[in-house]
Design a protein around this motif. Structure first.
Motif, PDB file in Angstrom:
ATOM      1  N   THR A   1      -3.844   8.319   2.166  1.00  0.00           N
ATOM      2  CA  THR A   1      -3.261   8.991   1.087  1.00  0.00           C
ATOM      3  C   THR A   1      -3.076   7.876  -0.197  1.00  0.00           C
ATOM      4  O   THR A   1      -3.648   8.113  -1.193  1.00  0.00           O
ATOM      5  CB  THR A   1      -2.151   9.820   1.113  1.00  0.00           C
ATOM      6  OG1 THR A   1      -1.160   8.700   1.604  1.00  0.00           O
ATOM      7  CG2 THR A   1      -2.406  10.826   2.206  1.00  0.00           C
ATOM      8  N   ASP A   2      -2.269   6.941  -0.068  1.00  0.00           N
ATOM      9  CA  ASP A   2      -1.982   5.965  -1.227  1.00  0.00           C
ATOM     10  C   ASP A   2      -3.308   5.241  -1.719  1.00  0.00           C
ATOM     11  O   ASP A   2      -3.036   4.843  -2.818  1.00  0.00           O
ATOM     12  CB  ASP A   2      -0.907   4.984  -0.783  1.00  0.00           C
ATOM     13  CG  ASP A   2       0.440   5.747  -0.583  1.00  0.00           C
ATOM     14  OD1 ASP A   2       0.420   6.724  -1.037  1.00  0.00           O
ATOM     15  OD2 ASP A   2       1.115   5.116  -0.003  1.00  0.00           O
ATOM     16  N   ALA A   3      -4.321   4.981  -0.802  1.00  0.00           N
ATOM     17  CA  ALA A   3      -5.419   4.308  -1.360  1.00  0.00           C
ATOM     18  C   ALA A   3      -6.722   4.940  -0.769  1.00  0.00           C
ATOM     19  O   ALA A   3      -7.635   4.381  -1.124  1.00  0.00           O
ATOM     20  CB  ALA A   3      -5.648   2.890  -0.652  1.00  0.00           C
ATOM     21  N   ALA A   4      -6.531   6.362  -0.933  1.00  0.00           N
ATOM     22  CA  ALA A   4      -7.682   6.965  -0.796  1.00  0.00           C
ATOM     23  C   ALA A   4      -8.892   6.715  -1.783  1.00  0.00           C
ATOM     24  O   ALA A   4      -8.577   7.117  -3.085  1.00  0.00           O
ATOM     25  CB  ALA A   4      -7.487   8.554  -0.805  1.00  0.00           C
ATOM     26  N   GLY A   5      -9.942   6.392  -1.617  1.00  0.00           N
ATOM     27  CA  GLY A   5     -10.924   6.103  -2.556  1.00  0.00           C
ATOM     28  C   GLY A   5     -10.729   4.701  -3.521  1.00  0.00           C
ATOM     29  O   GLY A   5     -11.752   4.478  -4.196  1.00  0.00           O
ATOM     30  N   GLY A   6      -9.765   4.261  -3.147  1.00  0.00           N
ATOM     31  CA  GLY A   6      -9.638   2.922  -3.838  1.00  0.00           C
ATOM     32  C   GLY A   6      -9.038   1.797  -2.933  1.00  0.00           C
ATOM     33  O   GLY A   6      -9.118   1.957  -1.608  1.00  0.00           O
ATOM     34  N   TYR A   7      -8.556   0.844  -3.467  1.00  0.00           N
ATOM     35  CA  TYR A   7      -7.934  -0.233  -2.868  1.00  0.00           C
ATOM     36  C   TYR A   7      -6.562  -0.659  -3.045  1.00  0.00           C
ATOM     37  O   TYR A   7      -6.445  -0.956  -4.234  1.00  0.00           O
ATOM     38  CB  TYR A   7      -8.872  -1.445  -2.879  1.00  0.00           C
ATOM     39  CG  TYR A   7     -10.429  -1.391  -2.460  1.00  0.00           C
ATOM     40  CD1 TYR A   7     -10.747  -1.484  -1.129  1.00  0.00           C
ATOM     41  CD2 TYR A   7     -11.371  -0.806  -3.365  1.00  0.00           C
ATOM     42  CE1 TYR A   7     -12.012  -1.127  -0.940  1.00  0.00           C
ATOM     43  CE2 TYR A   7     -12.493  -0.376  -2.915  1.00  0.00           C
ATOM     44  CZ  TYR A   7     -13.021  -0.712  -1.655  1.00  0.00           C
ATOM     45  OH  TYR A   7     -14.166  -0.302  -1.338  1.00  0.00           O
ATOM     46  N   GLY A   8      -5.742  -0.913  -2.114  1.00  0.00           N
ATOM     47  CA  GLY A   8      -4.344  -1.166  -2.330  1.00  0.00           C
ATOM     48  C   GLY A   8      -4.198  -2.775  -3.211  1.00  0.00           C
ATOM     49  O   GLY A   8      -4.811  -3.548  -2.407  1.00  0.00           O
ATOM     50  N   ILE A   9      -3.696  -2.897  -4.173  1.00  0.00           N
ATOM     51  CA  ILE A   9      -3.519  -4.220  -4.705  1.00  0.00           C
ATOM     52  C   ILE A   9      -2.638  -5.115  -3.673  1.00  0.00           C
ATOM     53  O   ILE A   9      -1.614  -4.714  -3.112  1.00  0.00           O
ATOM     54  CB  ILE A   9      -3.026  -4.171  -6.091  1.00  0.00           C
ATOM     55  CG1 ILE A   9      -4.089  -3.260  -6.969  1.00  0.00           C
ATOM     56  CG2 ILE A   9      -2.465  -5.355  -6.800  1.00  0.00           C
ATOM     57  CD1 ILE A   9      -3.351  -3.237  -8.413  1.00  0.00           C
ATOM     58  N   PRO A  10      -2.925  -6.278  -3.369  1.00  0.00           N
ATOM     59  CA  PRO A  10      -2.438  -7.257  -2.513  1.00  0.00           C
ATOM     60  C   PRO A  10      -0.894  -7.104  -2.914  1.00  0.00           C
ATOM     61  O   PRO A  10      -0.770  -7.409  -4.272  1.00  0.00           O
ATOM     62  CB  PRO A  10      -3.047  -8.528  -2.751  1.00  0.00           C
ATOM     63  CG  PRO A  10      -4.546  -8.159  -2.950  1.00  0.00           C
ATOM     64  CD  PRO A  10      -4.300  -7.092  -3.794  1.00  0.00           C
ATOM     65  N   VAL A  11       0.250  -7.283  -2.134  1.00  0.00           N
ATOM     66  CA  VAL A  11       1.425  -6.852  -2.501  1.00  0.00           C
ATOM     67  C   VAL A  11       1.939  -7.976  -3.469  1.00  0.00           C
ATOM     68  O   VAL A  11       2.733  -7.633  -4.505  1.00  0.00           O
ATOM     69  CB  VAL A  11       2.400  -6.973  -1.442  1.00  0.00           C
ATOM     70  CG1 VAL A  11       3.973  -7.214  -1.717  1.00  0.00           C
ATOM     71  CG2 VAL A  11       2.145  -5.691  -0.657  1.00  0.00           C
ATOM     72  N   LEU A  12       1.546  -9.447  -3.238  1.00  0.00           N
ATOM     73  CA  LEU A  12       2.198 -10.409  -4.128  1.00  0.00           C
ATOM     74  C   LEU A  12       1.657 -10.430  -5.731  1.00  0.00           C
ATOM     75  O   LEU A  12       1.912 -11.300  -6.218  1.00  0.00           O
ATOM     76  CB  LEU A  12       1.895 -11.669  -3.402  1.00  0.00           C
ATOM     77  CG  LEU A  12       2.884 -11.736  -2.101  1.00  0.00           C
ATOM     78  CD1 LEU A  12       2.876 -13.060  -1.493  1.00  0.00           C
ATOM     79  CD2 LEU A  12       4.300 -11.311  -2.128  1.00  0.00           C
ATOM     80  N   ILE A  13       0.730  -9.525  -5.850  1.00  0.00           N
ATOM     81  CA  ILE A  13       0.236  -9.595  -7.437  1.00  0.00           C
ATOM     82  C   ILE A  13       0.494  -8.039  -7.902  1.00  0.00           C
ATOM     83  O   ILE A  13      -0.121  -7.480  -8.979  1.00  0.00           O
ATOM     84  CB  ILE A  13      -1.073  -9.841  -7.629  1.00  0.00           C
ATOM     85  CG1 ILE A  13      -2.114  -9.192  -6.887  1.00  0.00           C
ATOM     86  CG2 ILE A  13      -1.386 -11.347  -7.328  1.00  0.00           C
ATOM     87  CD1 ILE A  13      -3.535  -9.102  -7.321  1.00  0.00           C
ATOM     88  N   ASP A  14       1.101  -7.342  -6.904  1.00  0.00           N
ATOM     89  CA  ASP A  14       1.384  -5.659  -7.414  1.00  0.00           C
ATOM     90  C   ASP A  14       2.444  -5.461  -8.265  1.00  0.00           C
ATOM     91  O   ASP A  14       3.659  -5.917  -7.957  1.00  0.00           O
ATOM     92  CB  ASP A  14       1.601  -4.874  -5.940  1.00  0.00           C
ATOM     93  CG  ASP A  14       1.624  -3.628  -6.188  1.00  0.00           C
ATOM     94  OD1 ASP A  14       2.050  -3.138  -7.397  1.00  0.00           O
ATOM     95  OD2 ASP A  14       1.424  -2.688  -5.141  1.00  0.00           O
ATOM     96  N   PRO A  15       2.378  -5.162  -9.402  1.00  0.00           N
ATOM     97  CA  PRO A  15       3.380  -5.032 -10.543  1.00  0.00           C
ATOM     98  C   PRO A  15       4.489  -4.014 -10.114  1.00  0.00           C
ATOM     99  O   PRO A  15       5.636  -4.126 -10.480  1.00  0.00           O
ATOM    100  CB  PRO A  15       2.633  -4.233 -11.814  1.00  0.00           C
ATOM    101  CG  PRO A  15       1.311  -4.936 -11.644  1.00  0.00           C
ATOM    102  CD  PRO A  15       0.855  -4.723 -10.321  1.00  0.00           C
ATOM    103  N   THR A  16       4.143  -3.008  -9.220  1.00  0.00           N
ATOM    104  CA  THR A  16       5.150  -2.027  -8.796  1.00  0.00           C
ATOM    105  C   THR A  16       6.152  -2.748  -7.789  1.00  0.00           C
ATOM    106  O   THR A  16       7.284  -2.102  -7.603  1.00  0.00           O
ATOM    107  CB  THR A  16       4.563  -0.888  -7.995  1.00  0.00           C
ATOM    108  OG1 THR A  16       3.926  -1.356  -6.877  1.00  0.00           O
ATOM    109  CG2 THR A  16       3.497  -0.108  -9.086  1.00  0.00           C
TER     110      THR A  16
END
Length: 490
Positions: A204-219
């Protein structure tokens, strides 16, 4: 159970079985002894089979680890950073020494790891300087706290699994390719890493896309320091792994004096559950194909691009957001509560008496940690209150700006209103304890590549691509009474 736990339990069973045998001596086991022996024998058999399976899995993982280390050593010797990535890595070269210090997880077992194993492995990755050299110390500390968190609103295990799924060479290489190329050619390891992340995320969270690697993820890594958004510096910030932040608030327990021998009065506190819903923010970053072909310093650049736009959007919504499909800004929240509004003494005018008036209206319990928030234009008005020899309202001379009022700090927000000097309803400034304004970030930002952009006039390609990013967050006042809003008229 982990392999170590299986071995320990089997040893305990064998010890207990020897004890039963020794207690019986040469005599036959009685009914109770025989029943217990049968239970232990059955459990021993089940655990022995599990141990054999776990040992086989461990051997496969060690063999895979040795194979990966050999590949890394080969490519390092040739000057490459990752197979098939064109000598471009998300965070620079990964040395064989780094790979030996931080053992990569076996992707097929990520979802099966216990919460403790996830925490320990993710903390080990975080502690490696090779992986966090682009982060400030406060950002590293924040990620560390999140990985250890376990509350109703935030499960550090969710963030830890995301970190393990994205902070490895295969996923970073795949993410780099996917963010720069319309049709990336993934290696077997890269494709496996992408599939593992999406399976871990539930699709769900990354359906159709790619999760940004955690250590450059602004959230996850965004902190107050260095931010252009004043609300990040002064408000209460939480990172959550749910779809809504829920808290508990109370005015406190009321004490009383009661006569000797009499029943104590009912001092039960009234509890409330403030909540902050999570909404979706979206961003789009166009770039030329030429930039995509030559892109050094990817992690720093990507992190900066994502963070600045994300922060600017929030700076506006945290001030004046409507609360409908966007966070509820502090001005919006307080303007809807007549109990916290304070009108200026003279309609259309603003002076030192109004500062005294709004400060006096703020309850004492919130003054100690209060912050003034206003537009720079309003700050300029405050800076001139001492003109005309009215020294009791002296603030600063023309060489500086207002930094404190009543010994409490002043913050400037671009999306707060200017002071126009006209009559009619108009907000001027807010003073209060911004721990009562909550910003909730749902951990995890995703990104998708738009392979071609087209000119809006002739519909022909422009030679550009675009990054479409999305993340989720929310904000709202969770206690309006901790603030006072100065207005031109009510």
């Amino acid at each position: 159970m982990t392999l170590e736990e299986l071995r320990a339990r089997i040893a305990e069973i064998e010890t207990e079985m020897r004890g039963i045998h020794e207690a019986a001596g040469d005599a036959a086991l009685d009914a109770d002894q025989q029943a217990r022996w049968d239970e232990l024998e059955t459990e021993h058999g089940d655990l022995s089979r599990q141990r054999e399976e776990a040992e086989a899995a461990e051997q496969r993982a060690q063999a895979e680890l040795q194979r990966r280390r050999g590949m890394v050593a080969q490519f390092a010797a040739r000057g490459a950073t990752e197979p098939g990535d064109g000598n471009v890595d998300v965070r620079g070269p990964r040395s064989p020494e780094f790979m030996q210090r931080v053992d990569p997880w076996d992707g097929s077992e990520l979802r099966a790891l216990s919460r403790r194993e996830v925490r320990d492995r993710s903390l080990k990755v975080l502690e490696a300087k090779d992986g966090t050299r682009h982060l400030r110390s406060d950002q590293v500390d924040k990620v560390d706290r999140l990985l250890r968190a376990r509350t109703d609103n935030c499960d550090g295990g969710v963030i830890g699994r995301r970190l393990l799924a994205t902070e490895n060479d295969a996923y970073r290489s795949a993410f780099m390719k996917a963010s720069l190329h319309a049709q990336p050619a993934f290696t077997e390891e890269e494709a496996r890493a992408i599939e593992e992340f999406r399976a871990m995320a539930g699709g769900t969270d990354a359906a159709g896309g790619y999760g940004i690697p955690v250590l450059i993820d602004p959230t996850i890594t965004l902190t107050a320091q260095g931010s252009l958004n004043p609300f990040r510096r002064i408000s209460r910030q939480v990172t959550i792994t749910t779809d809504e932040w829920k808290g508990v608030s109370s005015a406190g327990v009321t004490w009383s004096y009661d006569a000797e021998g009499s029943a104590v009065s009912d001092d039960t506190p009234t509890l409330a559950q403030p909540s902050v819903p999570i909404v979706t923010a979206r961003g789009f970053i166009p770039y030329s194909i030429e930039v995509g072909m030559d892109y050094p310093g990817f992690a720093d650049e990507m992190s900066t691009l994502l963070m600045e736009g994300y922060d600017e959007l929030q700076a506006k919504s945290f001030a004046i957001g409507s609360g409908s499909n966007e966070p509820r800004g502090i001005l919006t929240a307080l303007d809807a509560n007549t109990n916290v509004e304070v009108a200026v003494t003279t309609d259309g005018a603003f002076g030192g008496v109004d500062i005294n008036k709004v400060w006096g209206a703020l309850p004492d319990r919130w003054k100690q940690n209060a912050t003034w928030v206003m537009n720079h234009d309003v700050g300029n008005e405050v800076a001139t209150f001492g003109n005309g020899n009215n020294l009791s309202f002296m603030t600063v001379d023309l060489t500086g700006v207002v930094e404190t009022i009543r010994q409490r700090p002043v913050e400037f927000a671009s999306y707060f209103p200017d002071f126009t000097g006209t009559t009619g309803a108009s907000n001027i400034l807010v003073v209060g304890d911004f721990r009562n304004f909550l910003i909730a970030d749902r951990a995890g930002m995703s990104l998708e590549l738009v392979p071609h952009l087209f000119d809006v006039t002739n519909n022909r390609p422009t030679g550009q691509r675009g990054w479409f990013a999305w993340a989720r967050h929310g904000a709202n006042s969770i206690n309006d009474l901790g603030f006072r809003l100065l207005q031109n008229t009510l």
